[in-house]
Every structure is written in structure tokens, then in C-alpha cells.
Design a protein around this motif. Structure first.
Motif, PDB file in Angstrom:
ATOM      1  N   SER A   1       5.592 -11.757 -27.038  1.00  0.00           N
ATOM      2  CA  SER A   1       5.618 -12.308 -25.807  1.00  0.00           C
ATOM      3  C   SER A   1       6.461 -11.653 -23.898  1.00  0.00           C
ATOM      4  CB  SER A   1       6.369 -13.738 -25.340  1.00  0.00           C
ATOM      5  OG  SER A   1       7.868 -13.653 -25.967  1.00  0.00           O
ATOM      6  N   TYR A   2       6.537 -10.037 -24.904  1.00  0.00           N
ATOM      7  CA  TYR A   2       7.337  -9.830 -23.902  1.00  0.00           C
ATOM      8  C   TYR A   2       6.810  -8.142 -23.516  1.00  0.00           C
ATOM      9  CZ  TYR A   2      11.521 -11.768 -26.249  1.00  0.00           C
ATOM     10  OH  TYR A   2      12.812 -12.213 -26.632  1.00  0.00           O
ATOM     11  N   VAL A   3       7.449  -8.174 -22.346  1.00  0.00           N
ATOM     12  CA  VAL A   3       6.905  -6.992 -21.366  1.00  0.00           C
ATOM     13  C   VAL A   3       7.480  -5.765 -21.581  1.00  0.00           C
ATOM     14  CG1 VAL A   3       5.560  -6.119 -19.406  1.00  0.00           C
ATOM     15  CG2 VAL A   3       5.020  -7.974 -19.924  1.00  0.00           C
ATOM     16  N   ILE A   4       7.542  -4.690 -22.185  1.00  0.00           N
ATOM     17  CA  ILE A   4       8.573  -3.811 -21.858  1.00  0.00           C
ATOM     18  C   ILE A   4       7.650  -2.517 -20.845  1.00  0.00           C
ATOM     19  CG2 ILE A   4       9.554  -1.706 -23.321  1.00  0.00           C
ATOM     20  CD1 ILE A   4       9.143  -4.052 -26.229  1.00  0.00           C
ATOM     21  N   THR A   5       8.400  -1.998 -19.979  1.00  0.00           N
ATOM     22  CA  THR A   5       8.632  -1.125 -19.516  1.00  0.00           C
ATOM     23  C   THR A   5      10.050   0.290 -19.813  1.00  0.00           C
ATOM     24  OG1 THR A   5      10.715  -1.733 -17.718  1.00  0.00           O
ATOM     25  CG2 THR A   5       8.014  -2.884 -17.017  1.00  0.00           C
ATOM     26  N   ALA A   6       8.995   0.954 -18.378  1.00  0.00           N
ATOM     27  CA  ALA A   6       9.773   2.390 -18.724  1.00  0.00           C
ATOM     28  C   ALA A   6       9.562   3.462 -17.112  1.00  0.00           C
ATOM     29  CB  ALA A   6       9.104   3.100 -19.842  1.00  0.00           C
ATOM     30  N   GLY A   7      10.433   3.277 -16.711  1.00  0.00           N
ATOM     31  CA  GLY A   7      10.739   3.868 -15.817  1.00  0.00           C
ATOM     32  C   GLY A   7      12.377   4.673 -15.286  1.00  0.00           C
ATOM     33  N   SER A   8      12.404   5.605 -14.266  1.00  0.00           N
ATOM     34  CA  SER A   8      13.647   5.826 -13.896  1.00  0.00           C
ATOM     35  C   SER A   8      14.092   4.867 -12.717  1.00  0.00           C
ATOM     36  CB  SER A   8      13.917   7.467 -12.795  1.00  0.00           C
ATOM     37  OG  SER A   8      12.596   6.748 -12.306  1.00  0.00           O
ATOM     38  N   GLY A   9      13.970   3.807 -12.401  1.00  0.00           N
ATOM     39  CA  GLY A   9      14.681   2.533 -11.727  1.00  0.00           C
ATOM     40  C   GLY A   9      15.420   1.745 -12.845  1.00  0.00           C
ATOM     41  N   PRO A  10      16.114   0.793 -11.881  1.00  0.00           N
ATOM     42  CA  PRO A  10      17.081  -0.399 -12.593  1.00  0.00           C
ATOM     43  C   PRO A  10      15.798  -1.069 -13.561  1.00  0.00           C
ATOM     44  CG  PRO A  10      16.756  -0.822 -10.874  1.00  0.00           C
ATOM     45  CD  PRO A  10      16.499   0.507 -10.657  1.00  0.00           C
TER      46      PRO A  10
ATOM     47  N   HIS B   1       0.965  -0.926   0.338  1.00  0.00           N
ATOM     48  CA  HIS B   1      -0.090   0.437   0.358  1.00  0.00           C
ATOM     49  C   HIS B   1       0.812   1.218   0.218  1.00  0.00           C
ATOM     50  CE1 HIS B   1       0.607  -0.361   4.424  1.00  0.00           C
ATOM     51  NE2 HIS B   1       0.441   0.352   4.461  1.00  0.00           N
ATOM     52  N   TYR B   2       2.150   1.668  -0.086  1.00  0.00           N
ATOM     53  CA  TYR B   2       3.026   2.107  -0.080  1.00  0.00           C
ATOM     54  C   TYR B   2       3.489   3.339  -1.673  1.00  0.00           C
ATOM     55  CZ  TYR B   2       3.515   2.091   4.643  1.00  0.00           C
ATOM     56  OH  TYR B   2       3.511   2.096   6.056  1.00  0.00           O
ATOM     57  N   LEU B   3       3.129   1.957  -2.832  1.00  0.00           N
ATOM     58  CA  LEU B   3       3.199   2.358  -3.782  1.00  0.00           C
ATOM     59  C   LEU B   3       2.006   3.000  -4.498  1.00  0.00           C
ATOM     60  CD1 LEU B   3       5.174  -0.687  -5.136  1.00  0.00           C
ATOM     61  CD2 LEU B   3       6.009   1.169  -4.291  1.00  0.00           C
ATOM     62  N   PHE B   4       2.020   3.667  -5.480  1.00  0.00           N
ATOM     63  CA  PHE B   4       1.285   4.528  -6.657  1.00  0.00           C
ATOM     64  C   PHE B   4       0.702   3.582  -8.157  1.00  0.00           C
ATOM     65  CE2 PHE B   4      -1.858   7.181  -9.391  1.00  0.00           C
ATOM     66  CZ  PHE B   4      -2.083   7.388  -8.563  1.00  0.00           C
ATOM     67  N   TYR B   5      -0.288   2.163  -7.682  1.00  0.00           N
ATOM     68  CA  TYR B   5       0.396   1.295  -9.441  1.00  0.00           C
ATOM     69  C   TYR B   5      -0.157   2.543 -10.814  1.00  0.00           C
ATOM     70  CZ  TYR B   5       1.439  -1.863  -6.181  1.00  0.00           C
ATOM     71  OH  TYR B   5       2.086  -2.372  -4.579  1.00  0.00           O
ATOM     72  N   GLU B   6       0.764   2.468 -11.414  1.00  0.00           N
ATOM     73  CA  GLU B   6       0.141   2.634 -13.154  1.00  0.00           C
ATOM     74  C   GLU B   6      -0.061   2.274 -13.692  1.00  0.00           C
ATOM     75  OE1 GLU B   6       2.501   7.357 -11.845  1.00  0.00           O
ATOM     76  OE2 GLU B   6       3.362   5.317 -11.621  1.00  0.00           O
ATOM     77  N   ALA B   7       0.719   0.705 -13.986  1.00  0.00           N
ATOM     78  CA  ALA B   7       0.855   0.056 -14.971  1.00  0.00           C
ATOM     79  C   ALA B   7       1.135  -1.472 -14.887  1.00  0.00           C
ATOM     80  CB  ALA B   7       2.365   0.205 -16.177  1.00  0.00           C
ATOM     81  N   LEU B   8      -0.222  -1.987 -16.524  1.00  0.00           N
ATOM     82  CA  LEU B   8      -0.459  -3.332 -16.235  1.00  0.00           C
ATOM     83  C   LEU B   8      -0.252  -3.642 -17.212  1.00  0.00           C
ATOM     84  CD1 LEU B   8      -4.280  -3.293 -14.509  1.00  0.00           C
ATOM     85  CD2 LEU B   8      -2.364  -4.189 -13.779  1.00  0.00           C
ATOM     86  N   ALA B   9       0.262  -4.635 -17.788  1.00  0.00           N
ATOM     87  CA  ALA B   9       0.462  -5.409 -18.461  1.00  0.00           C
ATOM     88  C   ALA B   9       0.542  -7.340 -18.848  1.00  0.00           C
ATOM     89  CB  ALA B   9       2.220  -5.265 -19.499  1.00  0.00           C
ATOM     90  N   VAL B  10       0.551  -8.157 -19.189  1.00  0.00           N
ATOM     91  CA  VAL B  10      -0.300  -9.716 -19.504  1.00  0.00           C
ATOM     92  C   VAL B  10       0.703 -10.068 -20.572  1.00  0.00           C
ATOM     93  CG1 VAL B  10      -1.522 -11.435 -19.949  1.00  0.00           C
ATOM     94  CG2 VAL B  10      -2.416  -9.630 -18.822  1.00  0.00           C
TER      95      VAL B  10
END
Length: 127
Positions: free
Chosen positions: A118-127, A61-70
Motif C-alpha cells: 500500500s506504499y508508493v516509494i520514490t527516489a530522487g534528489s528532492g526532499p 507545464h513547467y515539469l517533465f513527468y517521469e513517474a506514475l504509480a497507483v
């Protein structure tokens, strides 16, 4: 041209007052005849034809969920921390799309995710 008609809605309850982020904001994700939605720091799987909730998986509950992918039978959920604007934390979770069980999670700030093949590609400022 097919006719579009309203079937039903699901109203998310208000987040508890102790939740620092207030839940999540990822857009609901229709996939494979089901609907996945983030509601109050949990991911829910619904049967859209009946509105019946199939499972709920509680996440931090300490996160704000912004992305879903399957991808395959994996539901990827990404969230950003809300406690520090200058150094936000975050996490990516992989859930079993059939059961809601957490398969793994890793730290990282993810702003968006998309499925390509078959890939999920993410973008953000983390590793």
C-alpha cells in the motif's frame, strides 16, 4: 499460450509551442483495468478496451513527468523541472484515481516511483 493481438493506439498531440518542457515521458501505467498516461502536461485515464478517455487532469507545464504509480485510489505523479539544469525544481502530485482530482502536491525532484503493497516509494534528489 494465449494469442497476442493489436487492439488500438492513442497518439498524443504535439505539445503547444509555449510549453517549456514539451509534455512528459512517464511510461503508461495499466492498473485496475484502466490505463493512465501522461500527455502534454496532463494525466489521462483511459479505458483500454475502447480507447475512450475517462478523465484528464492538467498539471504544471513547467515539469517533465517521469513517474506514475497507483496505491489504493491514489495515482501518484512525479515530475522534474526543465527550466534550470543546475537547480531543477519538481513536484509530486496525488490524484484521485477515480476522478482525476488533485488531492495534494508537494515540491521535490522525483526520478522514479514504484508501488509496494500500500506504499508508493520514490527516489530522487528532492526532499
Amino acid at each position: 499460450m494465449p494469442k497476442i493481438r493489436y487492439l488500438r493506439s492513442v497518439v498524443a498531440p504535439q505539445p503547444p509551442p509555449t510549453a517549456p518542457c514539451g509534455g512528459g515521458a512517464a511510461a503508461p501505467l495499466p492498473f485496475g483495468g484502466y490505463l493512465y498516461a501522461v500527455i502534454n502536461s496532463g494525466v489521462n485515464k483511459y479505458n483500454p478496451a475502447t480507447g475512450h478517455r475517462i478523465w484528464r487532469s492538467r498539471l504544471s507545464h513547467y515539469l517533465f513527468y517521469e513517474a506514475l504509480a497507483v496505491s489504493g485510489n491514489r495515482l501518484i505523479v512525479a515530475g522534474t523541472g526543465c527550466e534550470s539544469a543546475s537547480e531543477p525544481g519538481g513536484a509530486v502530485y496525488a490524484l484521485n484515481a477515480s476522478t482525476g482530482a488533485v488531492l495534494w502536491n508537494r515540491g521535490g525532484v522525483i526520478d522514479d516511483a514504484v508501488k509496494v503493497g500500500s506504499y508508493v516509494i520514490t527516489a530522487g534528489s528532492g526532499p
